[in-house]
Design a protein around this motif. Structure first.
Motif, PDB file in Angstrom:
ATOM      1  N   GLY A  86      66.006  18.491  73.237  1.00 20.69           N
ATOM      2  CA  GLY A  86      66.544  18.866  71.928  1.00 20.69           C
ATOM      3  C   GLY A  86      65.502  19.560  71.074  1.00 20.69           C
ATOM      4  N   PHE A  87      64.271  19.089  71.154  1.00 21.81           N
ATOM      5  CA  PHE A  87      63.160  19.702  70.425  1.00 21.81           C
ATOM      6  C   PHE A  87      63.018  21.174  70.812  1.00 21.81           C
ATOM      7  CE2 PHE A  87      58.662  20.909  70.373  1.00 21.81           C
ATOM      8  CZ  PHE A  87      58.301  20.603  69.072  1.00 21.81           C
ATOM      9  N   PHE A  88      62.963  21.428  72.129  1.00 23.79           N
ATOM     10  CA  PHE A  88      62.773  22.804  72.598  1.00 23.79           C
ATOM     11  C   PHE A  88      63.996  23.681  72.344  1.00 23.79           C
ATOM     12  CE2 PHE A  88      59.409  20.926  75.425  1.00 23.79           C
ATOM     13  CZ  PHE A  88      58.361  21.593  74.830  1.00 23.79           C
ATOM     14  N   ARG A  89      65.174  23.093  72.275  1.00 26.20           N
ATOM     15  CA  ARG A  89      66.398  23.858  71.991  1.00 26.20           C
ATOM     16  C   ARG A  89      66.556  24.169  70.508  1.00 26.20           C
ATOM     17  NH1 ARG A  89      70.863  23.582  75.866  1.00 26.20           N
ATOM     18  NH2 ARG A  89      70.044  22.728  77.789  1.00 26.20           N
ATOM     19  N   GLY A  90      65.776  23.469  69.664  1.00 31.08           N
ATOM     20  CA  GLY A  90      65.830  23.739  68.231  1.00 31.08           C
ATOM     21  C   GLY A  90      66.707  22.784  67.449  1.00 31.08           C
ATOM     22  N   VAL A  91      67.058  21.651  68.045  1.00 31.83           N
ATOM     23  CA  VAL A  91      67.822  20.649  67.301  1.00 31.83           C
ATOM     24  C   VAL A  91      66.910  20.113  66.201  1.00 31.83           C
ATOM     25  CG1 VAL A  91      69.005  18.426  67.410  1.00 31.83           C
ATOM     26  CG2 VAL A  91      69.222  20.054  69.309  1.00 31.83           C
ATOM     27  N   SER A  92      67.329  20.276  64.957  1.00 34.85           N
ATOM     28  CA  SER A  92      66.487  19.932  63.820  1.00 34.85           C
ATOM     29  C   SER A  92      66.740  18.508  63.344  1.00 34.85           C
ATOM     30  CB  SER A  92      66.745  20.911  62.671  1.00 34.85           C
ATOM     31  OG  SER A  92      65.903  20.605  61.578  1.00 34.85           O
ATOM     32  N   ILE A  93      65.726  17.647  63.517  1.00 32.54           N
ATOM     33  CA  ILE A  93      65.752  16.284  62.982  1.00 32.54           C
ATOM     34  C   ILE A  93      64.483  16.132  62.151  1.00 32.54           C
ATOM     35  CG2 ILE A  93      65.759  13.819  63.514  1.00 32.54           C
ATOM     36  CD1 ILE A  93      67.213  14.483  66.116  1.00 32.54           C
ATOM     37  N   PRO A  94      64.596  16.280  60.840  1.00 26.44           N
ATOM     38  CA  PRO A  94      63.401  16.246  59.990  1.00 26.44           C
ATOM     39  C   PRO A  94      62.673  14.902  60.026  1.00 26.44           C
ATOM     40  CG  PRO A  94      65.310  17.059  58.774  1.00 26.44           C
ATOM     41  CD  PRO A  94      65.802  16.524  60.075  1.00 26.44           C
ATOM     42  N   VAL A  95      61.365  14.958  60.030  1.00 26.98           N
ATOM     43  CA  VAL A  95      60.536  13.760  59.929  1.00 26.98           C
ATOM     44  C   VAL A  95      60.436  13.352  58.460  1.00 26.98           C
ATOM     45  CG1 VAL A  95      58.203  12.851  60.257  1.00 26.98           C
ATOM     46  CG2 VAL A  95      59.236  14.300  62.016  1.00 26.98           C
ATOM     47  N   ASN A  96      60.233  14.320  57.601  1.00 24.15           N
ATOM     48  CA  ASN A  96      60.131  14.110  56.155  1.00 24.15           C
ATOM     49  C   ASN A  96      61.334  14.776  55.496  1.00 24.15           C
ATOM     50  OD1 ASN A  96      57.380  12.959  56.243  1.00 24.15           O
ATOM     51  ND2 ASN A  96      56.850  15.002  56.954  1.00 24.15           N
ATOM     52  N   LYS A  97      62.393  14.013  55.300  1.00 23.17           N
ATOM     53  CA  LYS A  97      63.649  14.592  54.812  1.00 23.17           C
ATOM     54  C   LYS A  97      63.497  15.252  53.446  1.00 23.17           C
ATOM     55  CE  LYS A  97      66.510  11.706  57.633  1.00 23.17           C
ATOM     56  NZ  LYS A  97      67.231  10.490  57.781  1.00 23.17           N
ATOM     57  N   LYS A  98      62.829  14.594  52.515  1.00 20.95           N
ATOM     58  CA  LYS A  98      62.680  15.151  51.160  1.00 20.95           C
ATOM     59  C   LYS A  98      61.839  16.428  51.193  1.00 20.95           C
ATOM     60  CE  LYS A  98      65.069  12.235  48.801  1.00 20.95           C
ATOM     61  NZ  LYS A  98      66.347  12.631  48.275  1.00 20.95           N
ATOM     62  N   LEU A  99      60.745  16.421  51.967  1.00 18.33           N
ATOM     63  CA  LEU A  99      59.906  17.614  52.069  1.00 18.33           C
ATOM     64  C   LEU A  99      60.681  18.752  52.725  1.00 18.33           C
ATOM     65  CD1 LEU A  99      57.154  18.893  51.565  1.00 18.33           C
ATOM     66  CD2 LEU A  99      56.402  17.961  53.770  1.00 18.33           C
ATOM     67  N   SER A 100      61.480  18.432  53.732  1.00 16.73           N
ATOM     68  CA  SER A 100      62.308  19.456  54.384  1.00 16.73           C
ATOM     69  C   SER A 100      63.317  20.052  53.406  1.00 16.73           C
ATOM     70  CB  SER A 100      63.040  18.866  55.585  1.00 16.73           C
ATOM     71  OG  SER A 100      62.125  18.541  56.597  1.00 16.73           O
ATOM     72  N   GLU A 101      63.866  19.206  52.533  1.00 16.28           N
ATOM     73  CA  GLU A 101      64.802  19.703  51.516  1.00 16.28           C
ATOM     74  C   GLU A 101      64.099  20.632  50.529  1.00 16.28           C
ATOM     75  OE1 GLU A 101      66.743  16.367  49.643  1.00 16.28           O
ATOM     76  OE2 GLU A 101      67.553  15.670  51.561  1.00 16.28           O
ATOM     77  N   ILE A 102      62.881  20.285  50.145  1.00 18.26           N
ATOM     78  CA  ILE A 102      62.112  21.143  49.231  1.00 18.26           C
ATOM     79  C   ILE A 102      61.816  22.479  49.901  1.00 18.26           C
ATOM     80  CG2 ILE A 102      59.874  21.414  48.080  1.00 18.26           C
ATOM     81  CD1 ILE A 102      59.963  18.326  47.612  1.00 18.26           C
ATOM     82  N   PHE A 103      61.381  22.442  51.157  1.00 18.48           N
ATOM     83  CA  PHE A 103      61.097  23.681  51.894  1.00 18.48           C
ATOM     84  C   PHE A 103      62.356  24.538  51.996  1.00 18.48           C
ATOM     85  CE2 PHE A 103      57.058  22.774  54.598  1.00 18.48           C
ATOM     86  CZ  PHE A 103      56.371  22.408  53.455  1.00 18.48           C
ATOM     87  N   LEU A 104      63.488  23.903  52.209  1.00 18.28           N
ATOM     88  CA  LEU A 104      64.766  24.615  52.311  1.00 18.28           C
ATOM     89  C   LEU A 104      65.123  25.264  50.978  1.00 18.28           C
ATOM     90  CD1 LEU A 104      67.240  25.211  54.140  1.00 18.28           C
ATOM     91  CD2 LEU A 104      68.265  23.123  53.228  1.00 18.28           C
ATOM     92  N   GLN A 105      64.997  24.526  49.875  1.00 15.92           N
ATOM     93  CA  GLN A 105      65.331  25.048  48.554  1.00 15.92           C
ATOM     94  C   GLN A 105      64.404  26.184  48.125  1.00 15.92           C
ATOM     95  OE1 GLN A 105      65.295  21.593  46.035  1.00 15.92           O
ATOM     96  NE2 GLN A 105      67.223  20.807  46.856  1.00 15.92           N
ATOM     97  N   LEU A 106      63.153  26.140  48.573  1.00 17.03           N
ATOM     98  CA  LEU A 106      62.193  27.193  48.231  1.00 17.03           C
ATOM     99  C   LEU A 106      62.211  28.350  49.230  1.00 17.03           C
ATOM    100  CD1 LEU A 106      59.167  24.978  47.116  1.00 17.03           C
ATOM    101  CD2 LEU A 106      60.754  26.251  45.655  1.00 17.03           C
ATOM    102  N   HIS A 107      63.123  28.297  50.187  1.00 22.70           N
ATOM    103  CA  HIS A 107      63.258  29.335  51.226  1.00 22.70           C
ATOM    104  C   HIS A 107      61.998  29.478  52.070  1.00 22.70           C
ATOM    105  CE1 HIS A 107      67.089  30.471  49.466  1.00 22.70           C
ATOM    106  NE2 HIS A 107      66.503  30.521  48.285  1.00 22.70           N
ATOM    107  N   ILE A 108      61.272  28.378  52.229  1.00 22.37           N
ATOM    108  CA  ILE A 108      60.111  28.369  53.118  1.00 22.37           C
ATOM    109  C   ILE A 108      60.581  28.199  54.547  1.00 22.37           C
ATOM    110  CG2 ILE A 108      58.038  27.066  53.768  1.00 22.37           C
ATOM    111  CD1 ILE A 108      57.717  26.416  50.755  1.00 22.37           C
TER     112      ILE A 108
END
Length: 185
Positions: A86-108
Motif C-alpha cells: 500500500g505504501f508503494f502504491r500510494g495509499v495515504s495513511i497519515p502519521v501526523n493527521k493534524k500536520l497533514s491537514e495543515i500541509f493540505l490546507q497550505l497546498h504543500i
C-alpha cells in the motif's frame, strides 16, 4: 524552529545543490542541461519526511548529502494500518493527521497518493530502506559520464560537499571524544 520554516529551508537547500550539468557528449548545436537529481522526487521525499516524521520522539528528519547521493531519513516507520504494498502504491495513511491537514490546507501536499509512486517511478523501490525506527529515502545523483571513465562534478557543489563531509567528521570525532571521556570515568 517552526516545522514549516524548516521545510521551506530544506526545499530551498535542495534547489541550491541541484545544479545543472552541461551535457556536451552528443552536442550538435544546443547543449543539454542535466540536473543533478529529480526535483519533484526530492520535494516529495522532503515533504513526506516532515509530514510522516515521528515528532513525539523530538527528533527531526535528517538530510545528508554525500558525493553521489542524498539520504533523507524520517524517524518512525509506516503506520500500523499500512502495508509496504500500500505504501508503494500510494495509499495515504497519515502519521501526523493534524500536520497533514495543515500541509493540505497550505497546498504543500495533497492526499492524492502520488508522492511515493513518483519517487518509485524515478528511482525504484530500492530508493526506500525500512529500518526498525526510520525510513531512509536515497536519491542518487545523476552525474554525467564523460565517456572516458570520468564523471562530471558540478563545481558549485564540490565545496558544499566538502563542508558537509568535514562537518560530519567533526561531529563523529566529538562523539568519539565524548564517549572516550565517559568510558574513562
Amino acid at each position: 524552529m517552526c516545522i514549516l520554516l524548516a521545510l521551506d529551508k530544506v526545499l530551498d537547500y535542495g534547489d541550491t545543490i541541484n545544479v545543472p550539468q552541461a551535457d556536451e557528449r552528443n552536442r550538435k548545436v544546443k547543449r543539454e542541461e542535466v540536473m543533478l537529481f529529480d526535483k519533484k522526487a526530492f520535494r516529495e521525499a522532503a515533504i513526506k519526511a516532515f509530514a510522516h516524521n515521528l515528532w513525539v520522539e523530538e527528533l527531526s528528519p535528517m538530510f545528508t548529502v554525500f558525493q553521489d547521493r542524498i539520504e533523507i531519513t524520517s524517524i518512525g516507520n509506516i503506520p500500523p494500518k499500512q502495508t509496504k504494498d500500500g505504501f508503494f502504491r500510494g495509499v495515504s495513511i497519515p502519521v501526523n493527521k493534524k500536520l497533514s491537514e495543515i500541509f493540505l490546507q497550505l497546498h504543500i501536499s495533497e492526499r492524492s497518493g502520488r508522492g511515493v509512486p513518483r519517487i518509485v517511478e524515478k528511482y525504484g523501490k530500492d530508493a526506500f530502506e525500512f529500518l526498525d525506527n526510520a525510513i531512509v529515502v536515497t536519491l542518487p545523483f545523476n552525474r554525467i559520464n564523460m565517456g572516458d571513465g570520468t564523471l562530471m562534478i558540478p563545481l558549485m557543489m564540490s565545496p558544499m560537499i566538502l563542508i558537509l563531509e568535514l562537518t560530519t567528521l567533526i561531529r563523529v570525532y566529538l562523539i568519539i571524544a565524548i564517549r572516550q571521556r565517559v568510558d574513562q570515568r
